[in-house]
Design an enzyme around this catalytic site. Sequence first.
Site, PDB file in Angstrom:
ATOM      1  N   THR A  28       0.818  -1.217   0.000  1.00 14.83           N
ATOM      2  CA  THR A  28       0.000   0.000   0.000  1.00 14.83           C
ATOM      3  C   THR A  28       0.849   1.264   0.000  1.00 14.83           C
ATOM      4  OG1 THR A  28      -1.768  -1.137   1.154  1.00 14.83           O
ATOM      5  CG2 THR A  28      -1.746   1.237   1.374  1.00 14.83           C
ATOM      6  N   ASP A  71       1.817  -6.625  -4.221  1.00  8.96           N
ATOM      7  CA  ASP A  71       1.051  -6.712  -2.986  1.00  8.96           C
ATOM      8  C   ASP A  71       1.710  -7.843  -2.185  1.00  8.96           C
ATOM      9  OD1 ASP A  71      -2.205  -6.244  -2.052  1.00  8.96           O
ATOM     10  OD2 ASP A  71      -1.115  -7.959  -1.225  1.00  8.96           O
ATOM     11  N   SER A  72       1.868  -7.661  -0.877  1.00  8.08           N
ATOM     12  CA  SER A  72       2.659  -8.652  -0.134  1.00  8.08           C
ATOM     13  C   SER A  72       1.947  -9.994   0.011  1.00  8.08           C
ATOM     14  CB  SER A  72       3.090  -8.101   1.227  1.00  8.08           C
ATOM     15  OG  SER A  72       2.030  -8.100   2.134  1.00  8.08           O
ATOM     16  N   SER A  73       0.684 -10.083  -0.405  1.00 14.79           N
ATOM     17  CA  SER A  73       0.022 -11.403  -0.433  1.00 14.79           C
ATOM     18  C   SER A  73       0.676 -12.279  -1.492  1.00 14.79           C
ATOM     19  CB  SER A  73      -1.459 -11.261  -0.763  1.00 14.79           C
ATOM     20  OG  SER A  73      -2.024 -10.281   0.045  1.00 14.79           O
ATOM     21  N   THR A 103       2.016  -4.639   4.328  1.00 15.17           N
ATOM     22  CA  THR A 103       1.917  -5.025   5.736  1.00 15.17           C
ATOM     23  C   THR A 103       1.398  -6.457   5.930  1.00 15.17           C
ATOM     24  OG1 THR A 103      -0.290  -4.054   5.879  1.00 15.17           O
ATOM     25  CG2 THR A 103       1.557  -2.666   6.554  1.00 15.17           C
ATOM     26  N   ASP A 104       0.656  -6.979   4.935  1.00 16.94           N
ATOM     27  CA  ASP A 104      -0.029  -8.263   5.157  1.00 16.94           C
ATOM     28  C   ASP A 104       0.921  -9.398   5.538  1.00 16.94           C
ATOM     29  OD1 ASP A 104      -2.382  -7.005   4.658  1.00 16.94           O
ATOM     30  OD2 ASP A 104      -2.700  -7.847   2.658  1.00 16.94           O
ATOM     31  N   GLN A 291      -2.143 -20.239  19.864  1.00 11.99           N
ATOM     32  CA  GLN A 291      -2.964 -19.266  19.119  1.00 11.99           C
ATOM     33  C   GLN A 291      -2.975 -17.902  19.815  1.00 11.99           C
ATOM     34  OE1 GLN A 291      -6.900 -20.949  18.496  1.00 11.99           O
ATOM     35  NE2 GLN A 291      -6.039 -22.852  17.719  1.00 11.99           N
ATOM     36  N   CYS A 292      -2.587 -17.873  21.109  1.00 15.26           N
ATOM     37  CA  CYS A 292      -2.552 -16.589  21.835  1.00 15.26           C
ATOM     38  C   CYS A 292      -1.336 -15.791  21.381  1.00 15.26           C
ATOM     39  CB  CYS A 292      -2.375 -16.813  23.334  1.00 15.26           C
ATOM     40  SG  CYS A 292      -3.739 -17.571  24.145  1.00 15.26           S
TER      41      CYS A 292
HETATM   42  N1  ASP Z   1      -2.395  -5.745   0.782  1.00 15.51           N
HETATM   43  C1  ASP Z   1      -1.330  -4.827   1.113  1.00 15.51           C
HETATM   44  C2  ASP Z   1      -0.036  -5.600   1.135  1.00 15.51           C
HETATM   45  O1  ASP Z   1       0.258  -6.281   2.083  1.00 15.51           O
HETATM   46  C3  ASP Z   1      -1.621  -4.181   2.419  1.00 15.51           C
HETATM   47  C4  ASP Z   1      -0.561  -3.183   2.875  1.00 15.51           C
HETATM   48  O2  ASP Z   1       0.425  -2.925   2.256  1.00 15.51           O
HETATM   49  O3  ASP Z   1      -0.751  -2.641   3.957  1.00 15.51           O
HETATM   50  O4  ASP Z   1       0.724  -5.527   0.184  1.00 15.51           O
END
Ligand code: ASP
Length: 354
Positions: A28, A71-73, A103-104, A291-292
């Site tokens: 992003t 995109d980091s996905s 961020t993902d 999971q915590c």
């Molecule tokens: N979908 C974005 C990514 O991880 C979200 C972000 O950058 O915050 O690339």
Amino acid sequence: MSHKRISINTASPGKPRSRIMIIYTGGTFGMTYDAHGVLVPFDFSLILSQLPTLRNLFLDLTVISFDIPIDSSNIWPEHWKMIAEIIFENYGDQDGFVVLHGTDTMSFTASAISFMLSGLAKPVIFTGAQLPISEPRSDARENLITSLEIASAKKEGVAIVPEVCIYFDYELIRGNRSKKVESMHFDAFESENYPVLAKAGVKIDYNNVVIHHPLPDASLKIFKKFDTNISILKLFPGISQKTVDAILNTADLKALVLETYGSGNAPSAPWFIKSIREAISKGLIILNISQCPGGMVVQGKYETSKALGDIGVISGGDMTTESAVTKLMILMAEYDQLMVRQLINKPLAGEITI
Ligand code: ASP
């Protein structure tokens, strides 16, 4: 998959304080609206028009950008390899590195890089943004400027934070202790099991006693092989034997992160324990991660976790799932099963409390 050098002219009067390399991967942070109102990656060579104050930092900046920002996905271990190699190849010329990343999956990448670069003595600061830099209220500007400050910070000629970290929303945290916990507000990351390394206010307050420094004679080594024959099984009340067995019997599976409840607890149903025991006896490495987000696995604290320890499930202590997964991939590519079992819950880069 490739990358390119982008030249930006941040020349300022006098000698630059430090040489910092920015590695732009996408996310992003670098988005802007196209003519149709759709968010698309911006041309990073235009960063100075978005952030003219970069010139006032007195830094010699070099930018390496992914040819196609992503995109980091869409991050895969091949991208981790590319990021680690860029850092390794430019290590001698630079005082520090800032990696701009979505961020993902930032916590996965920061964890992986912390294990791939051993003996690191210079800062590698990951950052990104929740709002694109083209937005007036974007967090991108502060996140980048302060990351550059941290990457260049030295005391008596020595880097103050020679670690792989994430800087986000006024806090610096260890990369392999981080988790993305928020997608709508600016405080996207937390580190529940390890103190914040620095807080940025009017000045940046470093928590020096919790920052890791390499041994004085350590030299940088790179590990860039991955074995991805691993999986994650997250428990939930009602999980069926079919689901558990399907995952345990995945072809070529070598290691499993078992995401348990609380302090490492799991159902005591005989079918569950039997399936896990059989998988371990066939050679599967099973690592117990809670999971915590806060606290740690203590096998044997409750009856519901004692059986796991008895049948050979390894306690992952207070490691995050992100650290456990990336560490397993790297250890499995380097060592045999016995060695992986011995190393998996020993600290490599400050990711687990002993
Ligand atoms: N979908 C974005 C990514 O991880 C979200 C972000 O950058 O915050 O690339």
